[in-house]
Structures are given as C-alpha cells and as structure tokens.
Scaffold this motif. Structure first.
Motif, mmCIF file in Angstrom:
data_model
loop_
_atom_site.group_PDB
_atom_site.id
_atom_site.type_symbol
_atom_site.label_atom_id
_atom_site.label_comp_id
_atom_site.label_asym_id
_atom_site.label_seq_id
_atom_site.Cartn_x
_atom_site.Cartn_y
_atom_site.Cartn_z
ATOM 1 N N MET A 82 0.842 -1.171 0.000
ATOM 2 C CA MET A 82 0.000 0.000 0.000
ATOM 3 C C MET A 82 0.887 1.234 0.000
ATOM 4 S SD MET A 82 -2.855 1.185 2.790
ATOM 5 C CE MET A 82 -1.794 1.243 4.200
ATOM 6 N N THR A 83 0.589 2.143 -0.929
ATOM 7 C CA THR A 83 1.349 3.380 -1.033
ATOM 8 C C THR A 83 0.559 4.507 -0.380
ATOM 9 O OG1 THR A 83 2.347 2.655 -3.106
ATOM 10 C CG2 THR A 83 2.396 5.010 -2.640
ATOM 11 N N THR A 84 1.234 5.292 0.425
ATOM 12 C CA THR A 84 0.616 6.450 1.059
ATOM 13 C C THR A 84 1.474 7.664 0.764
ATOM 14 O OG1 THR A 84 -0.262 5.074 2.839
ATOM 15 C CG2 THR A 84 -0.160 7.434 3.247
ATOM 16 N N LEU A 85 0.832 8.719 0.308
ATOM 17 C CA LEU A 85 1.520 9.974 0.030
ATOM 18 C C LEU A 85 0.825 11.098 0.794
ATOM 19 C CD1 LEU A 85 1.773 9.768 -3.875
ATOM 20 C CD2 LEU A 85 3.584 9.270 -2.240
ATOM 21 N N THR A 86 1.606 12.046 1.264
ATOM 22 C CA THR A 86 0.999 13.233 1.846
ATOM 23 C C THR A 86 0.468 14.094 0.697
ATOM 24 O OG1 THR A 86 3.024 14.549 1.745
ATOM 25 C CG2 THR A 86 2.674 13.212 3.743
ATOM 26 N N SER A 87 -0.412 15.016 1.000
ATOM 27 C CA SER A 87 -0.919 15.928 -0.027
ATOM 28 C C SER A 87 0.228 16.682 -0.690
ATOM 29 C CB SER A 87 -1.899 16.930 0.582
ATOM 30 O OG SER A 87 -3.072 16.288 0.979
ATOM 31 N N ARG A 88 1.192 17.052 0.098
ATOM 32 C CA ARG A 88 2.352 17.776 -0.440
ATOM 33 C C ARG A 88 3.143 16.900 -1.412
ATOM 34 N NH1 ARG A 88 6.432 21.133 3.239
ATOM 35 N NH2 ARG A 88 6.552 22.766 1.699
ATOM 36 N N PHE B 78 2.030 14.365 -3.081
ATOM 37 C CA PHE B 78 1.185 14.179 -4.261
ATOM 38 C C PHE B 78 1.298 15.382 -5.196
ATOM 39 C CE2 PHE B 78 -2.910 14.913 -6.364
ATOM 40 C CZ PHE B 78 -2.973 13.772 -7.146
ATOM 41 N N ASN B 79 1.188 16.582 -4.644
ATOM 42 C CA ASN B 79 1.273 17.796 -5.464
ATOM 43 C C ASN B 79 2.626 17.959 -6.132
ATOM 44 O OD1 ASN B 79 -1.361 18.666 -5.010
ATOM 45 N ND2 ASN B 79 -0.793 19.724 -3.124
ATOM 46 N N GLN B 80 3.674 17.528 -5.463
ATOM 47 C CA GLN B 80 5.021 17.689 -6.001
ATOM 48 C C GLN B 80 5.367 16.641 -7.044
ATOM 49 O OE1 GLN B 80 7.474 17.732 -2.476
ATOM 50 N NE2 GLN B 80 7.136 19.915 -2.147
ATOM 51 N N ASP B 81 4.703 15.471 -7.011
ATOM 52 C CA ASP B 81 5.052 14.408 -7.951
ATOM 53 C C ASP B 81 3.817 13.584 -8.337
ATOM 54 O OD1 ASP B 81 6.413 12.641 -9.558
ATOM 55 O OD2 ASP B 81 7.806 11.963 -8.012
ATOM 56 N N VAL B 82 2.931 14.206 -9.102
ATOM 57 C CA VAL B 82 1.704 13.531 -9.537
ATOM 58 C C VAL B 82 2.039 12.315 -10.393
ATOM 59 C CG1 VAL B 82 -0.414 13.798 -10.893
ATOM 60 C CG2 VAL B 82 0.346 15.638 -9.388
ATOM 61 N N GLY B 83 3.104 12.416 -11.189
ATOM 62 C CA GLY B 83 3.519 11.298 -12.044
ATOM 63 C C GLY B 83 3.819 10.048 -11.229
ATOM 64 N N ARG B 84 4.501 10.221 -10.128
ATOM 65 C CA ARG B 84 4.795 9.080 -9.244
ATOM 66 C C ARG B 84 3.502 8.450 -8.735
ATOM 67 N NH1 ARG B 84 6.692 9.321 -3.052
ATOM 68 N NH2 ARG B 84 6.470 7.103 -2.645
ATOM 69 N N ALA B 85 2.566 9.305 -8.308
ATOM 70 C CA ALA B 85 1.291 8.808 -7.789
ATOM 71 C C ALA B 85 0.562 8.006 -8.856
ATOM 72 C CB ALA B 85 0.434 9.967 -7.306
ATOM 73 N N PHE C 103 -3.094 5.991 -1.265
ATOM 74 C CA PHE C 103 -3.805 6.766 -0.262
ATOM 75 C C PHE C 103 -3.105 8.102 -0.111
ATOM 76 C CE2 PHE C 103 -4.709 2.381 0.560
ATOM 77 C CZ PHE C 103 -6.071 2.381 0.809
ATOM 78 N N ILE C 104 -3.892 9.170 -0.147
ATOM 79 C CA ILE C 104 -3.354 10.516 -0.012
ATOM 80 C C ILE C 104 -3.856 11.075 1.311
ATOM 81 C CG2 ILE C 104 -3.246 12.814 -1.045
ATOM 82 C CD1 ILE C 104 -3.930 11.335 -3.735
ATOM 83 N N THR C 105 -2.921 11.557 2.102
ATOM 84 C CA THR C 105 -3.293 12.049 3.429
ATOM 85 C C THR C 105 -3.276 13.573 3.475
ATOM 86 O OG1 THR C 105 -1.012 11.983 4.229
ATOM 87 C CG2 THR C 105 -2.344 9.992 4.546
ATOM 88 N N ASP C 106 -4.080 14.092 4.362
ATOM 89 C CA ASP C 106 -4.104 15.521 4.630
ATOM 90 C C ASP C 106 -3.974 15.685 6.135
ATOM 91 O OD1 ASP C 106 -4.357 18.245 4.253
ATOM 92 O OD2 ASP C 106 -6.535 18.185 4.063
ATOM 93 N N ARG C 107 -2.882 16.255 6.551
ATOM 94 C CA ARG C 107 -2.566 16.416 7.975
ATOM 95 C C ARG C 107 -2.572 15.087 8.713
ATOM 96 N NH1 ARG C 107 -6.009 21.719 7.985
ATOM 97 N NH2 ARG C 107 -4.349 23.131 7.366
ATOM 98 N N GLY C 108 -2.020 14.071 8.044
ATOM 99 C CA GLY C 108 -1.857 12.766 8.675
ATOM 100 C C GLY C 108 -3.067 11.842 8.599
ATOM 101 N N ARG C 109 -4.161 12.319 8.042
ATOM 102 C CA ARG C 109 -5.364 11.484 7.946
ATOM 103 C C ARG C 109 -5.680 11.195 6.487
ATOM 104 N NH1 ARG C 109 -9.643 13.365 12.453
ATOM 105 N NH2 ARG C 109 -8.165 13.459 14.164
ATOM 106 N N PRO C 110 -6.087 9.974 6.182
ATOM 107 C CA PRO C 110 -6.448 9.649 4.795
ATOM 108 C C PRO C 110 -7.582 10.549 4.309
ATOM 109 C CG PRO C 110 -6.366 7.666 6.155
ATOM 110 C CD PRO C 110 -6.242 8.830 7.071
ATOM 111 N N SER C 111 -7.408 11.126 3.110
ATOM 112 C CA SER C 111 -8.445 12.012 2.579
ATOM 113 C C SER C 111 -8.910 11.610 1.183
ATOM 114 C CB SER C 111 -7.958 13.459 2.565
ATOM 115 O OG SER C 111 -6.819 13.586 1.740
#
Length: 82
Positions: free
Chosen positions: A1-7, A9-16, A26-34
């Motif tokens: 399972m891959t988890t990325l912070t919102s930051r 994700f924004n910096q490397d959409v290609g990786r996501a 899973f993309i998190t916002d302030r440590g919580r899945p969003s």
C-alpha cells in the motif's frame, strides 16, 4: 500500500499515477487519509462497470444518449446563472 501526503502528491503527480497502476494510493491531509487514487481499471472492477470505452462511445451515438446529454447541458446552463 502506497501512502503519500498531499504535499508529496502535489510535487510528484507522475509518481502517484505510476503507483496507482499497481495498487491504490492513499493521499493524506494532515496525517489522515483524505483521498484514494486508483487506476481506471481498478475503479471499473470495484464498481462492477463492465462497459468498455468502445461501448460507451457507441452509446453516445444513440438518440437516448443525445437526450441525456441535452438535459445535462440545460442543467449546467441553469447552474451557471446562479
């Protein structure tokens, strides 16, 4: 399972997107899945959608699909007024 912070994700959409081809991301916002990023194929499997792109394009040529499109266009026009 891959988890990325919102930051991340924004910096490397290609990786996501690359990771999402293999498994949900899973993309998190302030440590919580969003949000969850899925490949289109995984989304189709989860939702049980069986139509292919070719089927959907063929539907778009039918009169029923035209009527649906027209009603959506009218709705969007009404929304834009407000």
């Amino acid at each position: 399972m891959t988890t990325l912070t919102s930051r991340e994700f924004n910096q490397d959409v290609g990786r996501a997107k690359r990771e999402a081809r293999l498994e949900p991301v899973f993309i998190t916002d302030r440590g919580r899945p969003s949000h969850v990023l899925l490949s289109f194929e995984a989304f189709r499997q989860i939702t049980g959608q069986t139509e292919s792109l070719v089927d959907l394009l063929a539907m778009a040529e039918s009169p029923a699909a035209e009527a649906e499109f027209e009603s959506r266009s009218r709705w969007e026009t009404r929304e834009e007024r407000f």
